[in-house]
Design an enzyme around this catalytic site. Sequence first.
Site, short mmCIF file in Angstrom:
data_model
loop_
_atom_site.label_atom_id
_atom_site.label_comp_id
_atom_site.label_asym_id
_atom_site.label_seq_id
_atom_site.Cartn_x
_atom_site.Cartn_y
_atom_site.Cartn_z
N HIS A 72 -14.92 0.01 0.71
CA HIS A 72 -13.69 -0.78 0.86
C HIS A 72 -12.56 0.03 1.47
CE1 HIS A 72 -14.93 -3.95 -2.43
NE2 HIS A 72 -15.64 -4.02 -1.34
N ASP A 93 -9.05 4.71 -4.24
CA ASP A 93 -8.48 5.99 -4.70
C ASP A 93 -9.43 7.12 -4.29
OD1 ASP A 93 -10.43 6.75 -6.82
OD2 ASP A 93 -9.63 5.01 -7.92
N THR A 104 -17.50 -2.06 -12.59
CA THR A 104 -17.20 -3.09 -11.60
C THR A 104 -17.55 -4.46 -12.17
OG1 THR A 104 -17.62 -3.91 -9.36
CG2 THR A 104 -19.40 -2.64 -10.38
N TYR A 119 0.83 -1.21 0.00
CA TYR A 119 0.00 0.00 0.00
C TYR A 119 0.87 1.26 0.00
CZ TYR A 119 -3.70 -3.34 0.50
OH TYR A 119 -4.54 -4.40 0.26
N ALA A 132 -16.11 4.25 -19.56
CA ALA A 132 -16.95 5.09 -18.70
C ALA A 132 -16.73 6.59 -18.94
CB ALA A 132 -16.68 4.75 -17.23
N CYS A 177 -6.06 2.58 13.59
CA CYS A 177 -5.34 1.88 14.66
C CYS A 177 -6.22 0.72 15.10
CB CYS A 177 -5.09 2.82 15.84
SG CYS A 177 -4.46 1.94 17.28
P1 OAD Z 1 -12.35 -5.37 -11.30
O1 OAD Z 1 -10.95 -5.22 -11.77
O2 OAD Z 1 -12.79 -6.69 -10.81
O3 OAD Z 1 -13.36 -4.97 -12.47
C1 OAD Z 1 -13.23 -3.79 -13.20
C2 OAD Z 1 -14.34 -3.75 -14.24
O4 OAD Z 1 -14.24 -2.52 -14.94
C3 OAD Z 1 -14.26 -4.86 -15.29
O5 OAD Z 1 -15.56 -5.43 -15.44
C4 OAD Z 1 -13.83 -4.14 -16.57
O6 OAD Z 1 -14.43 -4.68 -17.73
C5 OAD Z 1 -14.38 -2.74 -16.33
N1 OAD Z 1 -13.65 -1.65 -17.00
C6 OAD Z 1 -12.32 -1.56 -17.29
N2 OAD Z 1 -12.03 -0.39 -17.87
C7 OAD Z 1 -13.20 0.30 -17.97
C8 OAD Z 1 -13.57 1.57 -18.49
N3 OAD Z 1 -12.67 2.42 -19.02
N4 OAD Z 1 -14.87 1.93 -18.42
C9 OAD Z 1 -15.80 1.10 -17.89
N5 OAD Z 1 -15.52 -0.10 -17.38
C10 OAD Z 1 -14.23 -0.51 -17.41
O7 OAD Z 1 -12.59 -4.24 -10.21
P2 OAD Z 1 -13.75 -4.08 -9.13
O8 OAD Z 1 -15.03 -4.65 -9.62
O9 OAD Z 1 -13.74 -2.67 -8.67
O10 OAD Z 1 -11.33 -4.79 -3.23
O11 OAD Z 1 -13.21 -4.99 -7.96
C11 OAD Z 1 -13.92 -5.10 -6.76
C12 OAD Z 1 -12.99 -5.25 -5.59
O12 OAD Z 1 -12.10 -6.33 -5.83
C13 OAD Z 1 -12.06 -4.08 -5.38
O13 OAD Z 1 -12.65 -3.02 -4.68
C14 OAD Z 1 -10.94 -4.67 -4.60
C15 OAD Z 1 -10.81 -6.02 -5.27
O14 OAD Z 1 -10.47 -7.07 -4.43
C16 OAD Z 1 -10.48 -4.36 -2.24
O15 OAD Z 1 -9.36 -3.93 -2.45
C17 OAD Z 1 -11.03 -4.45 -0.86
ZN ZN Z 2 -4.54 3.69 18.76
#
Ligand code: OAD
Ligand code: ZN
Length: 236
Positions: free
Chosen positions: A110, A95, A178, A57, A221, A118
């Site tokens: 998340h 982010d 997502t 991180y 997007a 802490c």
């Molecule tokens: P993913 O990487 O699983 O999915 C991203 C999605 O965005 C995919 O379906 C892509 O097709 C789509 N995508 C990529 N570029 C794009 C664009 N320019 N416009 C529109 N769509 C686009 O990410 P998340 O679904 O956010 O958790 O993942 C969910 C969680 O999994 C995250 O928050 C993270 C991870 O484990 C933690 O860190 C706690």
């Molecule tokens: Zn503390």
Amino acid sequence: MSRKYKHILFLTGAGISAESGLSTFRSENGLWNNHRVEDVATIDAYLRNPDYVHQFYNDMRPELLKAVPNPAHLAITELQNNHPAQIDVVTQNVDTLHEKAGNKNIYHIHGQINQIVCMNCGYVFETWSDINSEDKCEKCGITGMLKPNIVFFGENLLYMNKVDALLKSCDLFVSVGTSGVVYPAAGFVQIAKMFGADTIELNMEKTSNNLLFDRHIYGPAGTTLPALVKELLENK
Ligand code: OAD
Ligand code: ZN
């Protein structure tokens, strides 16, 4: 789909930040392709080897600090400034691009990269600096209990009561960038739909959640969200 919406809820994922140059998780070359989730995003990994997890991180922070919002984030601000509906943003992203774009009512379920918690006393503070296992909590004075305020697998999501209420009251649910594979966020569309919301999915491609959405808009997007916002503003 031309209802006059009173409560619009966005759910965003890594795809909304892709055009700001940030990696998604599950793409080729995505964060989870280059790292094992079990090594950097579970509470067990953190307890076993906190400095390895901190390093992951710490390395991410400067990149996210530098990143700038793209037209998708900015479109939400435009909608919030010009549409009479209540408009909330639930994000899985750690982010801060929604904030940088001037969005309001943001819920980081998340966690966020620029916050530390802490584990001894629960104190949460903001920083963009590195953290390591020798750092001390300035509230309780205990060393080695600071953790990025990011929800690891096996931990509870943040703001869940609030989000549950938002899902039940919204009349339009818009999912942006997502993959819909990480629960409970992947199940949000089902709740919103069950409680009467129209549901729209914006993604580059078909997702496994596909059937739960009334409408799909495929494409980047940064292009599709400003177009949807224009449409919503014409029908407000
Ligand atoms: P993913 O990487 O699983 O999915 C991203 C999605 O965005 C995919 O379906 C892509 O097709 C789509 N995508 C990529 N570029 C794009 C664009 N320019 N416009 C529109 N769509 C686009 O990410 P998340 O679904 O956010 O958790 O993942 C969910 C969680 O999994 C995250 O928050 C993270 C991870 O484990 C933690 O860190 C706690
Ligand atoms: Zn503390």
